[in-house]
Write a protein that holds these residues in place. Structure first.
Motif, mmCIF file in Angstrom:
data_model
loop_
_atom_site.group_PDB
_atom_site.id
_atom_site.type_symbol
_atom_site.label_atom_id
_atom_site.label_comp_id
_atom_site.label_asym_id
_atom_site.label_seq_id
_atom_site.Cartn_x
_atom_site.Cartn_y
_atom_site.Cartn_z
ATOM 1 N N ILE A 92 65.938 119.240 -31.518
ATOM 2 C CA ILE A 92 65.281 119.514 -30.240
ATOM 3 C C ILE A 92 64.368 118.368 -29.799
ATOM 4 N N TYR A 93 63.496 117.920 -30.687
ATOM 5 C CA TYR A 93 62.485 116.931 -30.317
ATOM 6 C C TYR A 93 63.090 115.606 -29.840
ATOM 7 N N PRO A 94 63.980 114.976 -30.609
ATOM 8 C CA PRO A 94 64.564 113.717 -30.117
ATOM 9 C C PRO A 94 65.366 113.895 -28.822
ATOM 10 N N ALA A 95 66.059 115.032 -28.704
ATOM 11 C CA ALA A 95 66.837 115.284 -27.483
ATOM 12 C C ALA A 95 65.915 115.438 -26.273
ATOM 13 N N MET A 96 64.781 116.129 -26.469
ATOM 14 C CA MET A 96 63.816 116.283 -25.365
ATOM 15 C C MET A 96 63.263 114.930 -24.932
ATOM 16 N N LEU A 97 62.895 114.114 -25.907
ATOM 17 C CA LEU A 97 62.350 112.795 -25.561
ATOM 18 C C LEU A 97 63.387 111.948 -24.825
ATOM 19 N N ALA A 98 64.634 112.001 -25.285
ATOM 20 C CA ALA A 98 65.691 111.223 -24.629
ATOM 21 C C ALA A 98 65.902 111.680 -23.187
ATOM 22 N N THR A 99 65.849 112.993 -22.950
ATOM 23 C CA THR A 99 66.052 113.480 -21.586
ATOM 24 C C THR A 99 64.845 113.205 -20.695
ATOM 25 N N ILE A 100 63.682 113.023 -21.291
ATOM 26 C CA ILE A 100 62.505 112.656 -20.503
ATOM 27 C C ILE A 100 62.559 111.174 -20.123
ATOM 28 N N VAL A 101 63.003 110.339 -21.036
ATOM 29 C CA VAL A 101 62.994 108.891 -20.831
ATOM 30 C C VAL A 101 64.178 108.410 -19.991
ATOM 31 N N ALA A 102 65.335 109.016 -20.165
ATOM 32 C CA ALA A 102 66.557 108.530 -19.520
ATOM 33 C C ALA A 102 66.429 108.357 -18.006
ATOM 34 N N PRO A 103 65.863 109.307 -17.285
ATOM 35 C CA PRO A 103 65.756 109.113 -15.830
ATOM 36 C C PRO A 103 64.886 107.911 -15.428
ATOM 37 N N THR A 104 63.939 107.532 -16.286
ATOM 38 C CA THR A 104 63.066 106.394 -15.950
ATOM 39 C C THR A 104 63.819 105.077 -15.945
ATOM 40 N N VAL A 105 64.979 105.041 -16.596
ATOM 41 C CA VAL A 105 65.798 103.828 -16.589
ATOM 42 C C VAL A 105 67.088 104.033 -15.791
ATOM 43 N N GLY A 106 67.102 105.070 -14.952
ATOM 44 C CA GLY A 106 68.214 105.284 -14.034
ATOM 45 C C GLY A 106 69.414 106.009 -14.594
ATOM 46 N N ILE A 107 69.254 106.717 -15.685
ATOM 47 C CA ILE A 107 70.376 107.449 -16.281
ATOM 48 C C ILE A 107 70.350 108.898 -15.799
ATOM 49 N N ASN A 108 71.510 109.388 -15.382
ATOM 50 C CA ASN A 108 71.651 110.779 -14.964
ATOM 51 C C ASN A 108 71.814 111.640 -16.214
ATOM 52 N N ILE A 109 70.812 112.464 -16.503
ATOM 53 C CA ILE A 109 70.859 113.263 -17.736
ATOM 54 C C ILE A 109 71.880 114.398 -17.662
ATOM 55 N N PHE A 110 72.434 114.639 -16.493
ATOM 56 C CA PHE A 110 73.439 115.695 -16.346
ATOM 57 C C PHE A 110 74.861 115.147 -16.408
#
Length: 191
Positions: A92-110
């Motif tokens: 859970i924890y690493p996945a949450m952090l990745a989904t928080i950070v990804a949009p800041t570099v232009g990645i669509n988390i969906f």
């Protein structure tokens, strides 16, 4: 990053996983209230100590003495859950952090590519995460760097990490106990 929201989101994810545990227990005819009353001291120790490794003897003892789990099953599920079955810390924890950070570099988390790569990397990186306090921080660093995401967020959330780590550790120990109880009940049912 709003740390208050991050803590709330973390606890919400942990609560959802505890609900999944309760559903699995009901499936094998163990009531959630019975589970909590018998496992409370072990879960409380895991919560306060923040170490799945330190809780290992209590985990095995609780399964054997309070839930009548076969000794081999209890030892295997507790040991296996200590190193691989860590939903809270390594999932859970690493996945949450990745989904928080990804949009800041232009990645669509969906996007399907992001979701599949996140699942694969979190699964692989969860193998062998240390069952000690702060183990999730290292799992997060592995996941973020493997996905070429900035790791600076780990430095931001490390100040609230112990508050979240306590509940994650209790979840990890619960994972191992539920796995042992469910496995034992299914084995006994087929015998």
């Amino acid at each position: 990053v709003n740390l208050g929201r991050f803590i709330i989101a973390s606890y919400a994810a942990i609560i959802v996983m505890f609900i999944v545990h309760f559903v699995l227990l009901v499936w094998v005819k163990v009531s959630p209230s019975e589970f909590l009353s018998k496992a409370w001291s072990t879960l409380l120790f895991a919560f306060t100590s923040r170490t799945s490794a330190g809780t290992l003897p209590m985990n095995v003892e609780t399964q054997i003495q309070k839930f009548s789990v076969n000794e081999a099953v209890a030892n295997f599920s507790a040991s296996f859950g200590l190193s691989i079955g860590q939903n809270g810390c390594a999932g859970i924890y690493p996945a949450m952090l990745a989904t928080i950070v990804a949009p800041t570099v232009g990645i669509n988390i969906f996007s399907i590519e992001f979701i599949l790569s996140l699942i694969a990397i979190v699964t692989i990186s969860s193998l062998g995460v240390a069952g000690v306090g702060g183990g999730a921080t290292f799992a997060s660093l592995i996941v973020l760097s493997s996905m070429n995401l900035p790791i600076a967020i780990v430095g931001l959330v490390i100040s609230v990490e112990p508050l979240i780590d306590m509940a994650r550790t209790a979840l990890n120990v619960s994972d191992a106990m539920v796995a042992g109880i469910v496995t034992d009940r299914l084995i006994k049912k087929q015998a």
